[in-house]
Design an enzyme around this catalytic site. Structure first.
Site, PDB file in Angstrom:
ATOM      1  N   GLY A  45       0.605   5.125   4.939  1.00 12.06           N
ATOM      2  CA  GLY A  45      -0.185   4.069   5.806  1.00 12.06           C
ATOM      3  C   GLY A  45       0.837   3.201   6.211  1.00 12.06           C
ATOM      4  O   GLY A  45       0.779   2.533   7.337  1.00 12.06           O
ATOM      5  N   GLY A  46       1.738   2.451   5.315  1.00 11.17           N
ATOM      6  CA  GLY A  46       2.582   1.617   5.678  1.00 11.17           C
ATOM      7  C   GLY A  46       3.458   1.861   6.557  1.00 11.17           C
ATOM      8  O   GLY A  46       4.092   1.349   7.646  1.00 11.17           O
ATOM      9  N   GLU A  72       5.430  -3.477   1.437  1.00  5.68           N
ATOM     10  CA  GLU A  72       5.829  -2.934  -0.106  1.00  5.68           C
ATOM     11  C   GLU A  72       5.310  -1.747  -0.250  1.00  5.68           C
ATOM     12  O   GLU A  72       3.782  -1.651  -0.400  1.00  5.68           O
ATOM     13  CB  GLU A  72       5.521  -4.232  -1.174  1.00  5.68           C
ATOM     14  CG  GLU A  72       6.047  -3.759  -2.463  1.00  5.68           C
ATOM     15  CD  GLU A  72       5.006  -2.962  -3.114  1.00  5.68           C
ATOM     16  OE1 GLU A  72       5.306  -1.876  -3.376  1.00  5.68           O
ATOM     17  OE2 GLU A  72       4.169  -3.685  -3.721  1.00  5.68           O
ATOM     18  N   GLY A 113       0.806  -1.184  -0.148  1.00 12.29           N
ATOM     19  CA  GLY A 113       0.028   0.097  -0.027  1.00 12.29           C
ATOM     20  C   GLY A 113       0.862   1.088   0.027  1.00 12.29           C
ATOM     21  O   GLY A 113       2.043   1.166  -0.378  1.00 12.29           O
ATOM     22  N   CYS A 115       2.393  -0.883  -8.681  1.00 11.86           N
ATOM     23  CA  CYS A 115       3.530  -0.416  -7.909  1.00 11.86           C
ATOM     24  C   CYS A 115       4.844  -0.406  -8.708  1.00 11.86           C
ATOM     25  O   CYS A 115       5.915   0.202  -8.432  1.00 11.86           O
ATOM     26  CB  CYS A 115       3.736  -1.348  -6.823  1.00 11.86           C
ATOM     27  SG  CYS A 115       3.703  -2.818  -7.042  1.00 11.86           S
TER      28      CYS A 115
END
Length: 509
Positions: free
Chosen positions: A248-249, A268, A244, A305
């Site tokens: 947030g990660g 990731e 994500g 990504c």
């Protein structure tokens, strides 16, 4: 409940320890096509129930035979394929992705499960090692030593927005954890809760068919930030898989590190996946590369990504030909539907940020309306890029930035300035060999996968694949979230000294 041919109507409940469970909270899906649906939202209490069930299941599943786990992974793949029509319908309605894309992603998901089944059957992932005792060694005897990789315990997995199948409920992190012998608690992504639900039904059917413990898999959906925090901070969760955003990660990563017992967070987080165009290649086929880059940049509305968002190319007429070809190709590409309203809004904000930059030229302006977006193309000088770190930050979507430099020696400076990336790409001809060789040590330190004369939008699920890289591409540079090596994330080595054969793990005897 299923109605008609291919139409799946979700019940909106969570799957915990084999039971479909409601809650006192709800949330609405945001369909790209059709009416939004209501789902029950997760709570910290449901997180606790799922984690307790996973821990209970670990004492059986973590010590199951490899053949039992092989049969389970294969059964999950079969059950997903059996629901193909329903997955296509609900997946397309929720995400706006074309059915052909969903069919391909389903094949990737089930193929990965079957690949992992074959891999654990072979046993190489166990990394078994043995040093025999040397009782007569002087001045001290050596003990009998054996080592094997063992599962770590229950794993939390966060579904990704951009891959409703391959990086979500039964996707890479879940498949790797189950292959390793670890139960999984998945928090489904709000962008495709119906797709998550039907895949969870497939896993539940496989659990029943294979006689696996009910808590080996749970799905919770929705809920506020407290739900995600409760999941990664639960003392029974031993590692986290995440695909994500960087923001947030990083927030979840920090929570994992701040626990009384810190746990690994395998996040990731994406990258701009820079492309280096070397002089001979540009002279020979710059226009061809420009058109091909435009296709890769806009694949799936740029929501990969590994989207190649930045290109480095020299000033001059040959570089100009590349730019012209890329601009022409992008101008012909129709608007595409983005996965969520939020992603589309973030893309517009990113385009506005680039357009407002005084040292960045706007070559093609995105045409957007709601979740429909077109590509954007910008250009700047190497000096500006090197001075402004924000130009190296990912904009999720079909936004391309072309960075022009004066001399080939500038490429090393640009490469060294990069943050961690999932991929870097080099387009070269034979005459570019010396320059390419000078770049390789830098690129190796900057990314997890180096491509030559291709584009990174396409990640093979094979033994040799690496999908990860230095931060911020991922939070653990020694790991990959794709390929059979991903299973090792959820294992740890245990050494057995002078241990009788009768009490060793079966895989070590």
């Amino acid at each position: 409940m299923v109605e008609g041919s291919g139409k799946f109507v979700p019940h909106g409940k969570h799957l915990i320890a084999g039971q479909w469970v409601a809650s006192d909270r709800t949330f609405m899906s945001s369909h790209a096509d059709g009416e939004a649906l209501e789902y029950y939202a997760a709570t910290p209490d449901l997180v606790d129930r799922a984690a307790l069930a996973a821990e209970d299941a670990f004492w059986t599943y973590g010590y199951a035979s490899r053949e039992d786990r092989v049969a389970f992974l294969d059964a999950i793949a079969d059950e997903i394929d059996a629901r193909a029509d329903h997955i296509n319908w609900i997946g397309a309605a929720e995400t706006g992705l074309p059915v052909a894309r969903l069919q391909g992603e389903r094949g990737r998901t089930t193929g990965q499960l079957r690949l992992f089944a074959t891999h654990i059957r072979d046993g190489d992932y166990l990394d078994r090692r043995y040093d025999a005792a040397l009782p007569d060694r002087k001045p001290a005897a050596r003990h009998d030593l054996r080592m094997i990789q063992r599962p770590v315990g229950p794993i939390a997995v966060f579904g990704a927005s951009n891959f409703p199948l391959a990086f979500s409920t039964a996707g890479g992190d879940t498949a790797a954890a189950l292959a390793a012998g670890c139960p999984v608690v998945v928090r489904g992504h709000f962008a495709h809760p119906g797709t998550s639900e039907i895949v969870a039904e497939a896993i539940a059917a496989a659990i029943e068919a294979c006689g696996m413990p009910k808590g080996v898999f749970s799905l919770i959906q929705g809920g506020d930030h407290d739900v995600g925090a409760a999941l990664v901070q639960h003392p029974l969760i031993k590692a986290v898989g995440f695909t994500g955003s960087l923001g947030g990660g990083r927030a979840l990563f920090d929570l994992c590190a701040a626990r009384p017992e810190p746990i690994p967070f395998f996040g990731e987080l994406g990258s701009v996946n820079p492309v280096f165009l070397l002089p001979a290649a540009v002279a020979a086929r710059g226009s061809e590369i420009g058109a091909a880059w435009a296709d890769s940049l806009t694949m799936g509305a740029g929501q990969f990504c590994t989207n190649p968002g930045t290109v480095f190319v020299a000033e001059g007429t040959e570089g100009d030909a590349f730019v012209a070809a890329a601009k022409s190709a992008l101008a012909k590409i129709d608007r595409q539907t983005m996965l969520t309203d939020g992603i589309a809004d973030a893309y517009r904000r990113g385009c506005d940020r680039f357009a407002a930059h005084s040292e960045v030229g706007d070559l093609l302006t995105a045409q957007t309306e709601g979740r429909l977006v077109g590509p954007s193309l910008f250009e700047t000088k190497a000096g500006t890029y090197l001075q402004d770190q924000e130009l190296g930050e990912e904009v999720f979507g079909p936004l391309g930035l072309i960075v022009r430099f004066d001399a080939a020696s500038d490429m090393q400076k640009l490469a060294k300035s990069l943050k961690g990336q999932l991929t870097t790409t080099v387009h070269m001809d034979e005459a570019d060999t010396d320059l390419a060789r000078s770049l390789m040590p830098i690129l190796e330190r900057k990314c997890g996968r180096i491509l030559v004369n291709g584009f990174p939008t396409g990640v093979e699920v094979v033994d040799a694949m690496v999908h990860g890289g230095p931060y911020p591409a991922s939070t653990n540079f020694g790991a990959t979230s794709v390929g059979t090596l991903s299973i090792r994330r959820f294992l740890r080595p245990v050494c057995y000294q002078n241990t009788p054969l009768g009490i060793l793990p079966d895989d070590l005897v």
